[in-house]
Design an enzyme around this catalytic site. Structure first.
Site, PDB file in Angstrom:
ATOM      1  N   ALA A  76       0.827  -1.211   0.000  1.00  0.00           N
ATOM      2  CA  ALA A  76       0.000   0.000   0.000  1.00  0.00           C
ATOM      3  C   ALA A  76       0.858   1.258   0.000  1.00  0.00           C
ATOM      4  O   ALA A  76       1.893   1.287   0.661  1.00  0.00           O
ATOM      5  CB  ALA A  76      -0.902  -0.011   1.226  1.00  0.00           C
TER       6      ALA A  76
ATOM      7  N   GLY B 250       0.286   1.204  -3.292  1.00  0.00           N
ATOM      8  CA  GLY B 250       0.263   0.551  -4.597  1.00  0.00           C
ATOM      9  C   GLY B 250       1.154   1.190  -5.652  1.00  0.00           C
ATOM     10  O   GLY B 250       1.069   0.821  -6.826  1.00  0.00           O
TER      11      GLY B 250
ATOM     12  N   LYS C 106       4.345   0.858  -6.289  1.00  0.00           N
ATOM     13  CA  LYS C 106       5.261  -0.068  -6.977  1.00  0.00           C
ATOM     14  C   LYS C 106       4.482  -1.240  -7.571  1.00  0.00           C
ATOM     15  O   LYS C 106       4.831  -1.745  -8.640  1.00  0.00           O
ATOM     16  CB  LYS C 106       6.347  -0.531  -6.013  1.00  0.00           C
ATOM     17  CG  LYS C 106       7.204   0.660  -5.523  1.00  0.00           C
ATOM     18  CD  LYS C 106       8.342   0.276  -4.629  1.00  0.00           C
ATOM     19  CE  LYS C 106       9.002   1.511  -4.027  1.00  0.00           C
ATOM     20  NZ  LYS C 106       8.181   2.180  -2.977  1.00  0.00           N
TER      21      LYS C 106
ATOM     22  N   ASP D   7      -0.068 -10.130   7.285  1.00  0.00           N
ATOM     23  CA  ASP D   7       1.220  -9.753   7.871  1.00  0.00           C
ATOM     24  C   ASP D   7       2.339 -10.469   7.112  1.00  0.00           C
ATOM     25  O   ASP D   7       2.389 -11.708   7.113  1.00  0.00           O
ATOM     26  CB  ASP D   7       1.187 -10.171   9.358  1.00  0.00           C
ATOM     27  CG  ASP D   7       2.494  -9.860  10.073  1.00  0.00           C
ATOM     28  OD1 ASP D   7       3.475  -9.451   9.414  1.00  0.00           O
ATOM     29  OD2 ASP D   7       2.531 -10.031  11.301  1.00  0.00           O
TER      30      ASP D   7
ATOM     31  N   CYS E 263      12.966   3.233   2.038  1.00  0.00           N
ATOM     32  CA  CYS E 263      13.187   4.644   1.670  1.00  0.00           C
ATOM     33  C   CYS E 263      13.939   5.303   2.834  1.00  0.00           C
ATOM     34  O   CYS E 263      13.562   6.350   3.322  1.00  0.00           O
ATOM     35  CB  CYS E 263      11.874   5.350   1.350  1.00  0.00           C
ATOM     36  SG  CYS E 263      10.636   5.261   2.645  1.00  0.00           S
TER      37      CYS E 263
HETATM   38  C1  SAM Z   1       7.056   1.726   2.368  1.00  0.00           C
HETATM   39  S1  SAM Z   1       5.377   1.425   2.545  1.00  0.00           S
HETATM   40  C2  SAM Z   1       5.003   0.581   1.044  1.00  0.00           C
HETATM   41  C3  SAM Z   1       4.892   1.471  -0.159  1.00  0.00           C
HETATM   42  C4  SAM Z   1       4.375   0.734  -1.366  1.00  0.00           C
HETATM   43  N1  SAM Z   1       5.194  -0.422  -1.688  1.00  0.00           N
HETATM   44  C5  SAM Z   1       4.294   1.624  -2.577  1.00  0.00           C
HETATM   45  O1  SAM Z   1       5.202   1.639  -3.397  1.00  0.00           O
HETATM   46  O2  SAM Z   1       3.278   2.338  -2.720  1.00  0.00           O
HETATM   47  C6  SAM Z   1       5.358   0.117   3.691  1.00  0.00           C
HETATM   48  C7  SAM Z   1       4.023  -0.559   3.872  1.00  0.00           C
HETATM   49  O3  SAM Z   1       4.215  -1.682   4.720  1.00  0.00           O
HETATM   50  C8  SAM Z   1       3.010  -1.918   5.397  1.00  0.00           C
HETATM   51  N2  SAM Z   1       3.299  -2.849   6.501  1.00  0.00           N
HETATM   52  C9  SAM Z   1       3.761  -2.563   7.740  1.00  0.00           C
HETATM   53  N3  SAM Z   1       3.941  -3.701   8.441  1.00  0.00           N
HETATM   54  C10 SAM Z   1       3.597  -4.717   7.608  1.00  0.00           C
HETATM   55  C11 SAM Z   1       3.563  -6.136   7.749  1.00  0.00           C
HETATM   56  N4  SAM Z   1       3.932  -6.727   8.905  1.00  0.00           N
HETATM   57  N5  SAM Z   1       3.138  -6.873   6.705  1.00  0.00           N
HETATM   58  C12 SAM Z   1       2.746  -6.281   5.541  1.00  0.00           C
HETATM   59  N6  SAM Z   1       2.759  -4.949   5.367  1.00  0.00           N
HETATM   60  C13 SAM Z   1       3.178  -4.181   6.378  1.00  0.00           C
HETATM   61  C14 SAM Z   1       2.538  -0.529   5.788  1.00  0.00           C
HETATM   62  O4  SAM Z   1       1.161  -0.525   6.032  1.00  0.00           O
HETATM   63  C15 SAM Z   1       2.938   0.272   4.532  1.00  0.00           C
HETATM   64  O5  SAM Z   1       1.830   0.392   3.682  1.00  0.00           O
END
Ligand code: SAM
Length: 430
Positions: free
Chosen positions: A248, A250, A252, A297, A369
């Site tokens: 999220a 989205g 990438k 998760d 990042c």
């Molecule tokens: C850096 S952001 C991702 C950005 C996304 N890949 C994009 O390009 O738009 C990290 C994401 O990891 C999610 N997140 C945090 N802990 C997580 C977990 N244990 N399992 C899956 N997702 C997790 C967060 O909700 C957040 O949306």
């Protein structure tokens, strides 16, 4: 009455007391006013330079003004004077009114005296105020120490880059037409832009999204040039099974789908943010029965994985976001030193769990990042050392990309590939 300074100061104080910038702007009332863009500009700029501005206020006052609202109003006014080419007397008059309304009637005199003193003695005040690292670099002390230790040859450039205005960078949706076609569409409306990377366009000067033709029809996304390297580095090909494990909102995941016809699982723990993945898939015309948006998760695949191995996994893990502070200046004031180790532990657990979901011969791309080594090279190196079947691949970035190993260094103005600070490490499963 012009409420801009008051609302800006209110939003800044909320951030300093722990709110995210989005929540702080909403709660300040600024988002509901016609001056919304103006207040945002002041708030973002004041937070970028908060360390310096706060030091100037304290220097002017000799002893710290007791009321933090007054400090914030004065910092906002000094930001306008220093960075917005605002008319000095108008700024001072408004700040004096704001101090009277937001603090107490007597605060007007103090605000007036301090700001007029700043105008008279600017050079000397600036010189005296910049004597501490926090005032000089406008980042928290622990953060400066960490960047200095992690990047002995680059620390000053990294901190300076964090205080810059970011560019407005778009990614053309190549399924809807080539990047050059989008650039021509913009040019026809007098919108100047420059290509960056494989599918990017930097719109300069930046402008509100609603002024750009094609957003609602899915012709482009907003995405930094550093983030636009993830999908090419993952290298997914048609018909492969791909997991975006932290997907999220989205950015990438949609890029992966624009580049190849894959079967994609977009996973995230955050249900609200997952709704934005679905919106982006729909807007970009990428939703299909081959794309699954899933709450789960990444560190506990047993609860969501169907057991079929993935050919490619993108682990764009939660991190300190220390590489994107030019876009999110609240982050540097909200983070605590202890967050780094806590996030690194979570990243470690995700990497280990996701590795079990990867097919033999498959590829995992680890991404953050961040510019902190503990989340980046140290994390990737430790993973390679404890995982016998993980073969780390050398990454080759295009020549215009400024990088050190897998670390993209955040750009200063004039960079050929203007990017946030990102880190990438790629592993193949033996
Ligand atoms: C850096 S952001 C991702 C950005 C996304 N890949 C994009 O390009 O738009 C990290 C994401 O990891 C999610 N997140 C945090 N802990 C997580 C977990 N244990 N399992 C899956 N997702 C997790 C967060 O909700 C957040 O949306």
């Amino acid at each position: 009455m012009d409420l801009s300074q008051r609302q800006a100061a209110d939003a800044i104080l909320r951030v300093m007391n722990g709110a995210t910038l989005a929540r702080a702007l909403e709660a300040s009332g600024a988002e509901a006013t016609p001056a919304r863009a103006f207040v945002r500009e002041i708030v973002y700029g004041t937070l970028r330079h908060w360390g310096t501005l706060e030091a100037i206020v304290r220097e002017l006052a000799h002893k710290p003004p007791g009321d933090e609202r007054l400090v914030a109003i004065l910092a906002v006014a000094i930001y306008q004077l220093e960075h917005m080419r605002a008319e000095p007397h108008a700024v001072v008059d408004r700040a004096v009114d704001a101090a009277g309304d937001a603090v107490r009637p007597q605060a007007k005199r103090l605000a007036n005296a301090l700001l007029r003193r700043f105008l008279r003695e600017r050079e000397a005040v600036l010189a005296r105020a910049s004597s501490t690292p926090v005032a000089r670099w406008s980042h928290p002390r622990w953060w400066i120490g960490r960047v200095r230790a992690d990047w002995p040859a680059h620390w000053e450039a990294i901190l300076a880059a964090g205080n810059e205005h970011p560019p407005l960078t778009l990614r053309a949706n190549v399924r809807m037409g080539a990047r050059d076609g989008l650039a021509s569409r913009f040019a026809a409306q007098g919108i100047a832009c420059e290509p960056v990377g494989e599918a990017g366009l930097i719109v300069a000067p930046p402008r509100p999204l609603r002024e750009l033709p094609g957003f609602d029809d899915g012709a482009f996304s907003v995405q930094d040039a550093g983030a636009q390297l993830a999908a090419p580095l993952l290298g997914a090909r048609d018909a492969e099974r791909v997991l975006d494990a932290c997907a999220a909102p989205g950015g990438k995941a949609t890029h992966i789908l624009e580049r190849a016809s894959v079967e994609l699982t977009a996973l995230d723990t955050d249900g609200l943010r997952l709704a934005r993945v679905a919106e982006n898939l729909a807007r970009l015309r990428l939703a299909s029965d081959r794309v699954q948006v899933l709450a789960g998760d990444a560190a506990a695949p047993a609860s969501w994985w169907d057991g079929r191995p993935y050919d490619r996994i993108l682990a764009d893990v939660p991190c300190t976001a220390s590489g994107i502070v030019r876009r999110h200046p609240d982050v540097k004031w909200l983070r605590r030193a202890s967050d780094v180790a806590a996030l690194a532990a979570a990243q470690h657990a995700m990497l280990d769990a996701l590795w079990g979901c990867l097919a033999r011969g498959g590829t995992l791309l680890y991404a953050t990042c961040s510019v902190f080594v503990e989340e980046n090279e140290a994390q990737a190196g430790a993973f390679a050392a404890r995982t016998p079947d993980a073969l780390r691949e050398m990454l080759v970035f295009p020549p215009e990309v400024e990088a050190s190993g897998g670390q993209l260094l955040p750009s200063l103005p004039g960079a050929r590939h203007n990017q946030d600070g990102f880190f990438y490490a790629r592993f193949r499963k033996a």
